[in-house]
Design an enzyme around this catalytic site. Structure first.
Site, mmCIF file in Angstrom:
data_model
loop_
_atom_site.group_PDB
_atom_site.id
_atom_site.type_symbol
_atom_site.label_atom_id
_atom_site.label_comp_id
_atom_site.label_asym_id
_atom_site.label_seq_id
_atom_site.Cartn_x
_atom_site.Cartn_y
_atom_site.Cartn_z
ATOM 1 N N ASP A 38 4.782 46.015 28.737
ATOM 2 C CA ASP A 38 5.815 45.698 29.723
ATOM 3 C C ASP A 38 5.128 45.502 31.071
ATOM 4 O O ASP A 38 4.426 46.394 31.550
ATOM 5 C CB ASP A 38 6.806 46.862 29.797
ATOM 6 C CG ASP A 38 8.161 46.433 30.311
ATOM 7 O OD1 ASP A 38 8.306 45.264 30.700
ATOM 8 O OD2 ASP A 38 9.080 47.274 30.326
ATOM 9 N N ASP A 131 9.151 41.953 33.052
ATOM 10 C CA ASP A 131 10.400 42.525 33.531
ATOM 11 C C ASP A 131 10.979 41.698 34.676
ATOM 12 O O ASP A 131 10.276 41.365 35.637
ATOM 13 C CB ASP A 131 10.140 43.962 33.999
ATOM 14 C CG ASP A 131 11.401 44.696 34.369
ATOM 15 O OD1 ASP A 131 12.227 44.920 33.484
ATOM 16 O OD2 ASP A 131 11.548 45.044 35.564
ATOM 17 N N GLU A 188 11.872 38.416 30.801
ATOM 18 C CA GLU A 188 13.254 38.860 30.975
ATOM 19 C C GLU A 188 13.813 38.099 32.175
ATOM 20 O O GLU A 188 13.399 38.315 33.305
ATOM 21 C CB GLU A 188 13.325 40.368 31.230
ATOM 22 C CG GLU A 188 14.764 40.854 31.342
ATOM 23 C CD GLU A 188 14.873 42.253 31.919
ATOM 24 O OE1 GLU A 188 15.847 42.959 31.582
ATOM 25 O OE2 GLU A 188 14.017 42.645 32.727
ATOM 26 N N HIS A 263 17.456 47.892 25.924
ATOM 27 C CA HIS A 263 17.672 49.179 26.571
ATOM 28 C C HIS A 263 18.763 49.149 27.632
ATOM 29 O O HIS A 263 19.145 50.193 28.151
ATOM 30 C CB HIS A 263 16.363 49.667 27.205
ATOM 31 C CG HIS A 263 15.850 48.757 28.276
ATOM 32 N ND1 HIS A 263 15.272 47.540 28.004
ATOM 33 C CD2 HIS A 263 15.849 48.866 29.621
ATOM 34 C CE1 HIS A 263 14.922 46.951 29.138
ATOM 35 N NE2 HIS A 263 15.269 47.723 30.135
ATOM 36 N N ASP A 264 19.274 47.976 27.966
ATOM 37 C CA ASP A 264 20.288 47.861 29.014
ATOM 38 C C ASP A 264 21.704 47.676 28.474
ATOM 39 O O ASP A 264 22.635 47.491 29.262
ATOM 40 C CB ASP A 264 19.966 46.667 29.932
ATOM 41 C CG ASP A 264 18.820 46.963 30.881
ATOM 42 O OD1 ASP A 264 18.728 48.112 31.342
ATOM 43 O OD2 ASP A 264 18.017 46.057 31.143
#
Length: 473
Positions: A38, A131, A188, A263-264
């Site tokens: 990440d 990210d 992302e 994860h969101d």
């Protein structure tokens, strides 16, 4: 939660060390696996410099105001600007005060990011999940955002901090570094929706291999509202999105990242299907059936392959630890086994978040031993996907029966093979007649037994609740 990084070339001691990373990479290599990292470079810990600093404004009453009306992404009631007493200035922090946004217009910032890339690639990392990478270029005049949330000063400013004027310049500079190695990248990019912008990013001349498009995850959001608002949806909405994104990449030379959880957001089985004890396994396998037959690169969020569901609604908010979860619900630690804390940590160590109480029954160890488990079904389907990759990963795409509100069905085809995927997104028994002129030679994979389908194949397909099937056509 680890997104306020102060040292990009070391590992937080709570998680191990660089030696542990080297060992992980080495052991993965022995298993013909690779490690993506990440990369969080839109913002850093507040222990570093290179941020956006502004004096702010004074209103007609002499009150000090932030430089503009942008709100935080994780709390839209608060300003994205944080006042600093020492400098007597504001700094921009879109996510939280501890995560100030980096000023990518500063060439020293970009040079430091390039050093970070090389540091990890030289250690054997194969690439990066980047990210909120669409945030790295901001409109430098920092204008006020339009008022879309009534009754408050702070407003979403994504029109000015996402997909900014120098985004592709910055991404191409990173690509020049990444091209020195054999890498894979996925961005992302939650605010990218325009098709031309998507292809500009992931097409033949693009700077990233693929991006996470949030169209499916935003499908049940109230238009123009936050992701926590709810909008009724049916199978036609899902088919429209799959039709657009699948054909877009095929026709214009791009590439999809296939995912239904991260994860969101909520667990997909709780969000799009039925997580009750009666239908949980069937629904999880149905979602798997659809996912593995879509074109692109498959991403599976931890626990999705077990059919993990949302945590119980009666839990106290105190059980939620990260920034966003103080206002909204989120996911739980991975359920590895029936040992205390689901094997997530030793029995005398309290995990950072409470484990879902169903972990004694829903965990990796138990499902590995059960050939009918959700995990075993995922393994079987992924093996089937690889065996027919020319169809499912690279092949053509055609939506079937686009107006049916209950069934998501499509045909995947290559020069030599053709398959049909049919998924029932209801808890009802259905008679589906959307095959048209397509003839099914054999139903080959399903989350129920297939004998009844193959005994009497025809134009009418009888679907059981939350059933998913794949047929050779």
């Amino acid at each position: 939660m680890g997104y306020d990084i102060s040292d990009y070339m070391d590992i937080d001691g709570r998680y191990g060390s660089l030696i542990d990373v080297d060992e992980l990479i080495a052991q993965l290599k022995k298993r013909d696996m690779k490690l993506m990292m990440d990369l969080v470079v839109n913002h850093t810990s507040d222990q570093r410099g290179w941020y956006f600093w502004k004096k702010g404004k004074i209103d007609t009453d002499g009150k000090r105001l932030p430089p503009n009306n942008w709100c935080r992404i994780l709390d839209t009631t608060k300003s994205a600007w944080q006042w600093d007493e020492e400098t007597q200035e504001y700094y921009l922090s879109l996510f939280s005060p501890e995560q100030p946004d980096l000023n990518w217009d500063n060439p020293n910032v970009r040079a430091a990011v390039h050093d970070i890339l090389r540091f990890w690639l030289n250690r054997g990392v194969c690439g990066f999940r980047m990210d909120v990478i669409d945030h790295i270029s901001k409109v430098q005049s920092f204008p006020d955002a339009d008022r879309t949330i009534p009754g408050q000063y702070c407003q979403p400013g994504n029109a000015y901090y996402a997909n900014g004027p120098r985004l592709h310049e910055f991404l191409h500079e990173m690509k020049a570094v990444l091209d020195e190695y054999d890498t894979i990248t996925v961005g992302e990019m939650p605010f990218v929706n325009d098709e031309d912008e998507i292809i500009r990013t992931v097409g033949m001349q693009g700077s990233l291999n693929m991006i996470f498009l949030f169209k499916i995850l935003n499908m049940d959001n109230e238009p123009g509202q936050s992701k926590w608002s709810y909008h009724e949806w049916d199978a036609t909405d899902m088919k429209r999105i799959h039709d657009q994104t699948q054909r877009l990449m095929i026709e214009r030379g791009g590439w999809n990242a296939i995912f239904t959880e991260n994860h969101d957001g909520p667990r997909s089985i709780s969000r799009f299907a039925d997580d009750s004890d009666q239908w949980r396994d069937f629904a999880a396998k149905m979602l798997c059936t659809k996912s593995i037959t879509l074109g692109g690169t498959e991403y599976i969020y931890q626990g999705q392959e077990l059919g993990m569901r949302n945590i119980p609604s009666d839990w106290s908010i105190d059980e939620y630890k990260d920034v966003e979860s103080q206002s909204y619900w989120r996911a739980t630690p991975m359920q590895w086994s029936a040992a205390p804390n689901a094997g997530f940590s030793k029995s005398h160590v309290k995990p950072w978040m409470r484990v879902n109480d169903d972990y004694p029954n829903v965990n990796v160890v138990r499902q590995l031993a059960d050939p009918d488990s959700v995990l075993s079904y995922w393994k079987r389907c992924l093996k089937f996907r690889r065996e027919h990759k020319e169809v499912f990963i690279y092949g053509g795409f055609e939506i079937l029966d686009p107006e049916d509100k209950d069934v998501v069905a499509f045909r995947r085809f290559s020069e030599h093979e053709s398959f049909v995927t049919v998924t029932n997104f209801t808890g009802k028994h259905l008679k589906w007649s959307g095959l048209g002129e397509i003839k099914i030679k054999e139903w080959v994979i399903g989350n129920y037994e297939l004998e009844s389908h193959n005994e009497s194949p025809g134009k009418i397909v009888k679907l059981r609740p939350w059933e998913g099937i794949i047929g050779r056509s």
